[in-house]
Design a protein around this motif. Structure first.
Motif, PDB file in Angstrom:
ATOM      1  N   VAL A   1     -35.879  35.572 -22.410  1.00  0.00           N
ATOM      2  CA  VAL A   1     -35.234  34.802 -21.347  1.00  0.00           C
ATOM      3  C   VAL A   1     -35.790  33.376 -21.280  1.00  0.00           C
ATOM      4  O   VAL A   1     -35.090  32.438 -20.906  1.00  0.00           O
ATOM      5  CB  VAL A   1     -35.418  35.523 -19.991  1.00  0.00           C
ATOM      6  CG1 VAL A   1     -34.788  34.749 -18.851  1.00  0.00           C
ATOM      7  CG2 VAL A   1     -34.861  36.946 -20.066  1.00  0.00           C
ATOM      8  N   SER A   2     -37.024  33.193 -21.664  1.00  0.00           N
ATOM      9  CA  SER A   2     -37.712  31.903 -21.545  1.00  0.00           C
ATOM     10  C   SER A   2     -36.974  30.733 -22.181  1.00  0.00           C
ATOM     11  O   SER A   2     -36.906  29.645 -21.575  1.00  0.00           O
ATOM     12  CB  SER A   2     -39.126  32.001 -22.125  1.00  0.00           C
ATOM     13  OG  SER A   2     -39.860  32.975 -21.434  1.00  0.00           O
ATOM     14  N   PRO A   3     -36.378  30.862 -23.379  1.00  0.00           N
ATOM     15  CA  PRO A   3     -35.656  29.720 -23.956  1.00  0.00           C
ATOM     16  C   PRO A   3     -34.452  29.280 -23.114  1.00  0.00           C
ATOM     17  O   PRO A   3     -34.131  28.093 -23.062  1.00  0.00           O
ATOM     18  CB  PRO A   3     -35.205  30.218 -25.330  1.00  0.00           C
ATOM     19  CG  PRO A   3     -36.126  31.345 -25.649  1.00  0.00           C
ATOM     20  CD  PRO A   3     -36.473  31.977 -24.330  1.00  0.00           C
ATOM     21  N   VAL A   4     -33.810  30.231 -22.464  1.00  0.00           N
ATOM     22  CA  VAL A   4     -32.671  29.897 -21.594  1.00  0.00           C
ATOM     23  C   VAL A   4     -33.161  29.063 -20.416  1.00  0.00           C
ATOM     24  O   VAL A   4     -32.571  28.028 -20.072  1.00  0.00           O
ATOM     25  CB  VAL A   4     -31.962  31.179 -21.102  1.00  0.00           C
ATOM     26  CG1 VAL A   4     -30.874  30.852 -20.088  1.00  0.00           C
ATOM     27  CG2 VAL A   4     -31.401  31.962 -22.279  1.00  0.00           C
ATOM     28  N   VAL A   5     -34.254  29.497 -19.806  1.00  0.00           N
ATOM     29  CA  VAL A   5     -34.822  28.767 -18.678  1.00  0.00           C
ATOM     30  C   VAL A   5     -35.282  27.383 -19.121  1.00  0.00           C
ATOM     31  O   VAL A   5     -35.005  26.388 -18.441  1.00  0.00           O
ATOM     32  CB  VAL A   5     -35.971  29.564 -18.025  1.00  0.00           C
ATOM     33  CG1 VAL A   5     -36.662  28.746 -16.946  1.00  0.00           C
ATOM     34  CG2 VAL A   5     -35.448  30.885 -17.464  1.00  0.00           C
TER      35      VAL A   5
END
Length: 182
Positions: A129-133
């Motif tokens: 999820v981190s790359p989306v954030v």
């Protein structure tokens, strides 16, 4: 941290269906999952508005669209969508480059009871999820008031929509008129 249904960190209302939810536990869940975002975002908004620039990413959930066992949590996460849309519209009205979006991940964290992990084990990790954030917080981001779902390498926009519906031009419809048009 609080313990609910044996899950470290879970609020007592977290895994409770609507008919049996304790209202005090519901309030705690709403405070934690909706109002906490408001409490943090409002002062940050003022600082961003002074600079004319900022990015918010609120942490939502697919549960915002309903979940049989997560009634209070679902209601709170649905509230974040309305909050993000309202923040996006406020920025547009003030001609500020402040973008607000919601990320709705599925991630196996300490909040998920072991018996509910299922096929997500090892796939639905927070690192997916981190790359989306990171993108939504970047200067390149253009989305505003959107909900972005992320799980195990799958990323998509979640869209709320309306159908064409029926226009009753001659009168206010009766319940029968609505039933006939359904």
């Amino acid at each position: 941290s609080a313990v609910g249904n044996g899950v470290r960190g879970a609020t007592p209302a977290l895994w409770t269906p609507f008919p049996t939810a304790d209202l005090d536990a519901v309030r705690t869940t709403l405070e934690t999952s909706l109002l906490a975002a408001w409490y943090v975002a409002q002062p940050a908004w003022h600082a961003m508005a002074e600079r004319g620039y900022g990015r918010f990413v609120l942490t939502g959930s697919g549960a915002a669209f309903g979940h049989a066992e997560l009634s209070a949590y679902s209601a709170a996460k649905a509230g974040l969508i309305g909050l993000a849309r309202s923040m996006a519209l406020a920025a547009q009205a003030a001609d500020l480059d402040i973008l607000t979006n919601v990320v709705a991940p599925i991630a196996v964290t300490r909040m998920v009871p072991p018996d509910r992990v299922g096929h997500w084990q090892g796939k639905a990790v927070p690192e997916a999820v981190s790359p989306v954030v990171a993108y939504l917080l970047s200067e390149r981001a253009t989305a505003n008031g959107e909900v972005v779902h992320a799980v195990a390498g799958h990323v998509c926009r979640i869209v709320l929509g309306a159908t064409h519906g029926k226009v009753f031009r001659d009168a206010i419809p009766t319940a029968e008129d609505v039933a006939a048009a359904a």
